[in-house]
Design an enzyme around this catalytic site. Structure first.
Site, mmCIF file in Angstrom:
data_model
loop_
_atom_site.group_PDB
_atom_site.id
_atom_site.type_symbol
_atom_site.label_atom_id
_atom_site.label_comp_id
_atom_site.label_asym_id
_atom_site.label_seq_id
_atom_site.Cartn_x
_atom_site.Cartn_y
_atom_site.Cartn_z
ATOM 1 N N GLY A 182 -1.723 34.744 12.986
ATOM 2 C CA GLY A 182 -1.556 33.908 12.138
ATOM 3 C C GLY A 182 -0.709 35.391 11.239
ATOM 4 O O GLY A 182 -0.528 35.949 11.772
ATOM 5 N N GLN A 191 2.929 37.407 2.758
ATOM 6 C CA GLN A 191 3.440 37.919 4.130
ATOM 7 C C GLN A 191 4.050 39.016 4.403
ATOM 8 O O GLN A 191 4.600 40.159 4.530
ATOM 9 C CB GLN A 191 2.177 38.234 5.009
ATOM 10 C CG GLN A 191 0.578 38.673 4.852
ATOM 11 C CD GLN A 191 -0.273 38.108 6.886
ATOM 12 O OE1 GLN A 191 -0.046 36.706 6.987
ATOM 13 N NE2 GLN A 191 -0.078 39.780 6.631
ATOM 14 N N CYS A 199 -5.054 42.448 11.177
ATOM 15 C CA CYS A 199 -4.481 41.920 10.223
ATOM 16 C C CYS A 199 -2.723 43.045 10.053
ATOM 17 O O CYS A 199 -2.255 43.888 9.913
ATOM 18 C CB CYS A 199 -4.529 42.174 8.231
ATOM 19 S SG CYS A 199 -3.195 41.257 7.443
ATOM 20 N N LEU A 200 -1.659 42.030 10.304
ATOM 21 C CA LEU A 200 -0.198 42.126 10.628
ATOM 22 C C LEU A 200 -0.209 43.256 8.816
ATOM 23 O O LEU A 200 0.806 44.297 9.001
ATOM 24 C CB LEU A 200 0.948 41.452 10.547
ATOM 25 C CG LEU A 200 0.414 40.342 12.292
ATOM 26 C CD1 LEU A 200 1.150 39.461 12.503
ATOM 27 C CD2 LEU A 200 0.563 41.743 13.096
ATOM 28 N N HIS A 239 -8.866 33.051 7.169
ATOM 29 C CA HIS A 239 -8.030 35.061 7.182
ATOM 30 C C HIS A 239 -6.553 34.439 6.617
ATOM 31 O O HIS A 239 -6.745 35.059 5.251
ATOM 32 C CB HIS A 239 -7.805 35.534 8.748
ATOM 33 C CG HIS A 239 -7.354 36.923 8.188
ATOM 34 N ND1 HIS A 239 -7.590 37.909 8.327
ATOM 35 C CD2 HIS A 239 -5.962 36.752 8.048
ATOM 36 C CE1 HIS A 239 -6.887 39.625 8.095
ATOM 37 N NE2 HIS A 239 -5.596 38.327 8.046
ATOM 38 N N GLU A 240 -5.576 33.777 7.128
ATOM 39 C CA GLU A 240 -4.392 33.120 6.559
ATOM 40 C C GLU A 240 -4.896 32.991 5.125
ATOM 41 O O GLU A 240 -3.325 32.928 4.206
ATOM 42 C CB GLU A 240 -3.700 32.682 7.285
ATOM 43 C CG GLU A 240 -3.911 33.154 8.539
ATOM 44 C CD GLU A 240 -3.578 34.346 8.805
ATOM 45 O OE1 GLU A 240 -1.890 35.245 7.580
ATOM 46 O OE2 GLU A 240 -3.269 35.293 9.466
ATOM 47 N N HIS A 292 -4.722 34.892 2.429
ATOM 48 C CA HIS A 292 -4.075 35.869 2.484
ATOM 49 C C HIS A 292 -3.346 35.047 1.076
ATOM 50 O O HIS A 292 -2.718 35.587 0.000
ATOM 51 C CB HIS A 292 -2.854 36.267 3.225
ATOM 52 C CG HIS A 292 -2.851 37.094 3.829
ATOM 53 N ND1 HIS A 292 -2.875 38.184 3.993
ATOM 54 C CD2 HIS A 292 -3.178 36.840 5.114
ATOM 55 C CE1 HIS A 292 -3.147 38.655 4.718
ATOM 56 N NE2 HIS A 292 -2.940 38.688 5.275
#
Length: 172
Positions: A46, A51, A94-95, A136-137, A140
């Protein structure tokens, strides 16, 4: 398509609330494609536009197994319109918080309304890994990282580890 740099915490842009897009036009469709390419290149499941430094309400997800064909979902202006009262715990990473993982409690399932890549209004019911990933996204988009859902002690431990990793990379 392009692979874009992914912001890493504690970059302040990750804490900003993203703005809605007026419509999924050619620019947003291209952004979605670039986000997917960036996510796949980083071995993620994701990615949210904030991000990559774009403060707009756009996310992409693909929770398929690695040996399965790509199955991306591209969303603009996603909003949770129903969340189950039943909760589930899932380990998240998470990235933007690389190599750090923790168990996070979220609603077990959600119903989400969004604009797809063709600017059509869609709804999806999601549970399991897809439900976790979408929630989660969306976090963000609201300036929330998964570590913000942890106890202060756990959050501080992860952020200290992340800062140590960044110092080591910078000195290498």
């Amino acid at each position: 398509m392009a692979i874009l740099p992914i912001l890493v915490a504690p970059d302040p842009r990750l804490k900003q609330k993203a703005v809605p897009v007026a419509a999924v036009d050619e620019r947003i469709a291209r952004l979605m494609d670039d986000m997917l390419e960036t996510m796949y290149d980083a071995n993620g499941i994701g990615l949210a536009a904030p991000q990559i430094g774009v403060p707009e309400r756009v996310i992409v997800v693909d929770v398929r197994e690695r040996d399965q064909p790509a199955n991306p979902i591209q969303m603009a202006n996603p909003e949770i319109i129903m969340a189950s009262e039943e909760l589930a715990v899932c380990e998240e990473g998470c990235l933007s918080v690389p190599e750090q993982y923790a168990e996070v409690t979220r609603p077990r399932s959600v119903r989400v309304r969004y604009l797809d890549k063709q600017n059509e209004i869609r709804e999806i019911e999601a549970d399991g890994m897809l439900g976790v990933c979408i929630q989660h996204e969306i976090d963000h988009l609201n300036g929330t990282l998964f570590v913000d859902r942890l106890s202060l002690l756990k959050r501080n431990m992860i952020m200290r580890k992340l800062q140590k990793q960044q110092r080591l990379k910078a000195s290498a």
